[in-house]
Enzyme design. Structure first.
Site, PDB file in Angstrom:
ATOM      1  N   ASP A 266      23.357  10.479   8.158  1.00  0.00           N
ATOM      2  CA  ASP A 266      24.640  10.006   8.679  1.00  0.00           C
ATOM      3  C   ASP A 266      24.591   9.980  10.205  1.00  0.00           C
ATOM      4  OD1 ASP A 266      27.242   9.111   8.432  1.00  0.00           O
ATOM      5  OD2 ASP A 266      28.112  11.100   8.329  1.00  0.00           O
TER       6      ASP A 266
ATOM      7  N   GLU B 288      23.702   5.583  13.856  1.00  0.00           N
ATOM      8  CA  GLU B 288      23.778   4.242  14.476  1.00  0.00           C
ATOM      9  C   GLU B 288      22.963   4.114  15.777  1.00  0.00           C
ATOM     10  OE1 GLU B 288      26.387   4.797  11.468  1.00  0.00           O
ATOM     11  OE2 GLU B 288      26.464   5.953  13.320  1.00  0.00           O
TER      12      GLU B 288
ATOM     13  N   ASP C 136      32.941   4.602   6.911  1.00  0.00           N
ATOM     14  CA  ASP C 136      34.264   5.227   6.827  1.00  0.00           C
ATOM     15  C   ASP C 136      35.349   4.179   6.598  1.00  0.00           C
ATOM     16  OD1 ASP C 136      32.892   7.508   7.341  1.00  0.00           O
ATOM     17  OD2 ASP C 136      33.625   7.790   9.377  1.00  0.00           O
TER      18      ASP C 136
END
Length: 886
Positions: free
Chosen positions: A447, A450, A559
């Site tokens: 997670d 990015e 999300d």
């Protein structure tokens, strides 16, 4: 050396004793002609391809065929080079090298190229004609390029841009190509995208970004997958294109000028791959032959997965597992979000909340659950923390050109970040998973990759946000920046553009390869799990990725919110990911943020029955104390949720077969109507529907209080799976939508293997099988056989032939319905089980039923018009033939 974010209130950093940066620390890093702010998000006015000015390729002054590399190389008077490389699989590579630049750096996406074997070209009208396996390519003297199929239909052609030219151009660190836009085509794919399924007439950015909440107008998101398919319903053909650049890309699909599209990259080269198709399946096969296909996941990963931020402490995790079993709910996986760690430190367990992780995971295993744990790339900057100490000792961190580590703020506070582009760092990071595997962890969830990195001080602070939809608000009185909202979305900042990475092929600036960071983290995890547990298939879930990420991990859409609009987006976003090579994709069922109602949760859970990744995940910190498990909304919703989950498990034999097909051809599990009905123009606007493989059509309920909804059914016959009602296709049909079920249809002419529901996939794998046949409408051509695939579900013996494949087909022949099961191939032996045939869609009781030319004892149910017949499981090499005379 000194920490770039030194703070007198923090422990003295270990960096103070590090050796000086090597003299060549910045070697190979070309100076940037732009500011750091523009490197993150250049304003629209600085996107040169959409403005006057710049240079254009052509006319070429020299063009020659290189026999050793089997490619055409053309150069113009300005010193620009255009390379035309025919490849196998009806694929073409076009590379523009702007003046003064060399070959593009090695790709993170492409795993191999095979020259097509062409060895000659022809001079034609001053231009060049290159034969390819798909058809001829013509390079005109002015630099214009045109690729046609053998029948003369156009695959691709360059076009003048807003500033003229013949197609390829460059200016201000950007390179681009203008191409003719097919006005009859829908442009699909483009990775993780909100908004309409057809991207025609839109403009988009490719740049991995942590964004929330997303909405139909959101641009760049977590995944950067710059691949698109142009499907023309008039001809029924599809071509594809992929622009390979892991830095920033911007595409215009007909917004600037209706007759052309523009693909641009912030780079000195443009590397473009074209796929001739001519079918949608061909394009995916061609693209995934180039960038790789997903490995076969363990069977348990196809079961239902339950997650929350966060289940804490261990007692609560166990209560969730027991809650599933006590309520007779199927489930396979429970996730541990960041609170399981000791102060958000990777590869640790909180000693108070999880004092005995080995014992906990054993008890969960006894209940039939596996555990997936989250891992973030931000490593807490703390002496004595073993991961940080090892990072310092091995210099495994992302660095500034002078050798200092980049320090950013994430969950643990000040953090350093592994340089996953470095093979040595990947090997080290992969080995760290030993601690989790030894505790019994089954899968890994990567997670925040990015990557997210909040600035610690002005020296690390970018001065603009990473996407046009958001803005970074700098507060000079604080140690960290705050992220401001623009257009209803916020964007988390990332690494500064100027930090560098040590790749397999030299140093690269971060802004050149930003979007590949998350994929390289998934790669490090995959390589580590493969090395540490070589006998078991891996399951990895990643939030960020670049083209080719399917080789390493499944993805989800990040999300989301508990909004009906986000459920609607799930339908198109999962299809877009599938058309971009990522077959194993899903969403947070029920929504991650906000509070959801029981009806909303149930409708999303019902659609989850056919989503490739069926994971429910929510944010307990912002739900006002509301839980979001199947029993959270009262007994009525619980009963319907149980039905939805049981349907998922009944579909597992079919779903597992689709996953195997994806490993072989790249075909997505969830796909658009156009995949099976390429001449039906309604596939362009059917955003609320999707096919699950070739046999199922899903039309989830996307609004509250809906008692019935219109569903477009393509030509043919369709069986409503829940009610058994038959519908004729070729029109919109009003379908009842009580809470108990939703519009899920089986296509006429299909044979679908169904299992029995059980507490988890392991138990379901030993259950009886029903082969559900839906009779095709008369005179409808037979469908290709569905390959029912089985193996042990865990290891790699299938690679050596220990699997079982059974073709399933049915068709009308001389007024008889003929169903074939087999011939069976592969050496895997299924468990002892009963196999039944169930035939729906017959108008009346058949006159005769034969099994391998012998009379068979079938049962006819006059109330449901359903025929059932017990079968034996055919052995290897055998076939069963059922002939039904009506």
């Amino acid at each position: 050396m000194d920490d770039p974010a030194a703070d007198p209130n923090l422990p003295a950093p270990l960096e103070s004793t590090a050796p000086p940066a090597p003299a060549d620390a910045g070697a190979g890093l070309a100076p940037s002609a732009t500011t750091d702010a523009e490197a993150w998000q250049p304003p629209a006015s600085r996107w040169p391809a959409l403005n006057q000015g710049g240079a254009a390729f052509g006319p070429f002054t020299v063009a020659a065929w290189e026999a050793d590399t089997q490619r055409l190389v053309a150069r113009d008077a300005a010193g620009a080079t255009l390379i035309v490389q025919p490849l196998g699989w009806a694929t073409l590579r076009l590379t523009l090298l702007t003046p003064g630049t060399g070959a593009p750096p090695p790709s993170f996406a492409v795993i191999g190229e095979t020259p097509s074997g062409e060895e000659a070209y022809q001079a034609l009208d001053g231009g060049r004609l290159v034969p390819t396996s798909a058809g001829p390519l013509h390079l005109a003297p002015d630099g214009a390029l045109r690729w046609e199929r053998a029948d003369g239909s156009l695959i691709f052609a360059t076009a003048p841009g807003v500033a003229g030219g013949t197609g390829f151009g460059w200016a201000n660190d950007w390179a681009w190509v203008w191409a003719a836009r097919n006005p009859a085509a829908a442009y699909l794919g483009c990775g993780e995208r909100t908004g309409p399924f057809d991207r025609s007439g839109t403009r988009m950015t490719f740049w991995t970004s942590d964004v929330g909440p997303h909405h139909p107008g959101t641009d760049a998101m977590y995944q950067s997958l710059p691949v698109a398919l142009a499907w023309d319903a008039t001809s029924g053909t599809t071509m594809g294109l992929f622009c390979d650049h892991p830095g920033m890309q911007r595409w215009d699909l007909g917004q600037a000028t209706e007759g052309a599209l523009c693909l641009s990259a912030r780079a000195p080269q443009l590397d473009l791959y074209l796929f001739a198709g001519p079918t949608m399946a061909d394009v995916l096969a061609q693209y995934t032959a180039l960038t790789g296909r997903m490995p076969l996941p363990p069977r348990w990963a196809l079961g239902f997965q339950q997650s929350r931020w966060s289940y804490f402490p261990a007692r609560q995790v166990l209560e969730i597992a027991q809650g599933f079993r006590e309520r007779d709910l199927p489930g396979d996986t429970i996730y541990l979000d960041i609170d399981y760690m000791r102060g958000f430190r990777d590869f640790t367990f909180d000693p108070q909340g999880f004092p005995d992780p080995v014992g906990l995971l054993r008890r969960l295993a006894d209940l039939g659950f596996r555990v997936v744990t989250i891992i973030d790339p931000g490593v807490k900057r703390e002496r004595g923390y073993h991961v940080y100490d090892q990072m310092f000792a091995g210099r495994h961190y992302v660095k500034w050109p002078d050798g200092r580590p980049h320090v950013g703020v994430v969950w643990p506070g000040p953090c350093v970040f592994p340089d996953f582009f470095n093979p040595r760092v990947r090997a080290w990071w992969g080995g760290l998973h030993t601690a989790l595997l030894n505790a019994g962890v089954a899968g890994i969830w990567d997670d925040m990759n990015e990557p997210v990195s909040n600035p610690l001080n002005p020296a690390d602070r970018p001065s603009a946000a990473p996407s046009a939809g958001g803005a970074l608000v700098v507060d000079e009185t604080r140690d960290t920046d705050t992220v401001g909202a623009v257009g209803g979305s916020w964007f988390a900042p990332s690494f500064p553009p100027g930090v560098q990475h040590e790749t397999d092929h030299g140093l690269r600036r971060h802004d050149e390869i930003h979007s590949a960071y998350g994929m390289q983290m998934a790669r490090a995890t995959a390589e580590g799990l493969d090395r540490l547990r070589p006998e078991a298939r891996r399951f990895i879930l990643t939030r960020a990725g670049y083209a080719g990420v399917q080789r390493y991990a499944a993805v989800w859409t990040g999300d989301n919110q508990s909004w009906w609009d986000h459920l609607a987006m799930a339908v198109t976003m999962c299809q877009g990911l599938g058309l971009s090579g990522v077959a194993f994709a899903g969403t947070d069922i029920g929504g991650f943020n906000d509070r959801c109602t029981g009806e909303f949760y149930l409708r999303w859970l019902q659609f989850g029955a056919v989503m490739p990744l069926a994971r429910a995940h929510y944010n307990s910190h912002e739900s006002g104390g509301q839980t979001q498990e199947p029993w959270s909304f009262g007994p009525e919703i619980l009963d319907h949720a149980r039905l939805a989950l049981r349907l998922r498990y009944r579909l597992l034999p079919y779903l597992y077969s689709l996953f195997y097909a994806a490993t072989q051809t790249g075909a997505p599990v969830l796909r658009p109507l156009a995949w099976e009905f390429p001449h039906d123009p309604r596939g362009r606007t059917a955003d609320a529907q999707a096919l699950c493989g070739p046999a199922l059509l899903a039309a989830p309920v996307l609004r509250p209080g809906v008692a019935a909804q219109a569903v477009y059914l393509p030509a043919g016959r369709w069986l409503h799976l829940a009610s058994g009602a038959l519908y004729e296709g070729g029109a919109d049909r009003l379908v009842p939508t009580p809470l108990a079920h939703w519009p899920l249809f089986v296509r006429g002419g299909s044979v679908v293997p169904l299992g029995e529901s059980a507490r988890n996939t392991e138990a379901a794998a030993t259950g009886d099988i029903t082969l559900l046949v839906v009779t095709p409408a008369p005179a409808v051509p037979a469908l290709p056989p569905l390959i029912w695939y089985e193996d042990d579900g865990e290891g790699y013996a299938y690679r050596d032939g220990t699997f079982r494949q059974v073709p399933l087909a049915c068709a009308w022949t001389d007024e008889r319905l003929v169903i074939t099961v087999g011939p069976v191939s592969g050496s895997w032996l299924p468990p002892t089980r009963a196999v039944h045939l169930a035939v729906a869609g017959l108008d009346h009781e058949p006159a005769t039923v034969q099994l391998n030319d012998q009379a068979a004892a079938a049962t006819w149910d006059a109330a449901t018009h359903r025929l059932t017949l017990p079968l034996r499981d055919p052995a290897a090499g055998e076939s069963l033939r059922i002939a039904i005379s009506v």
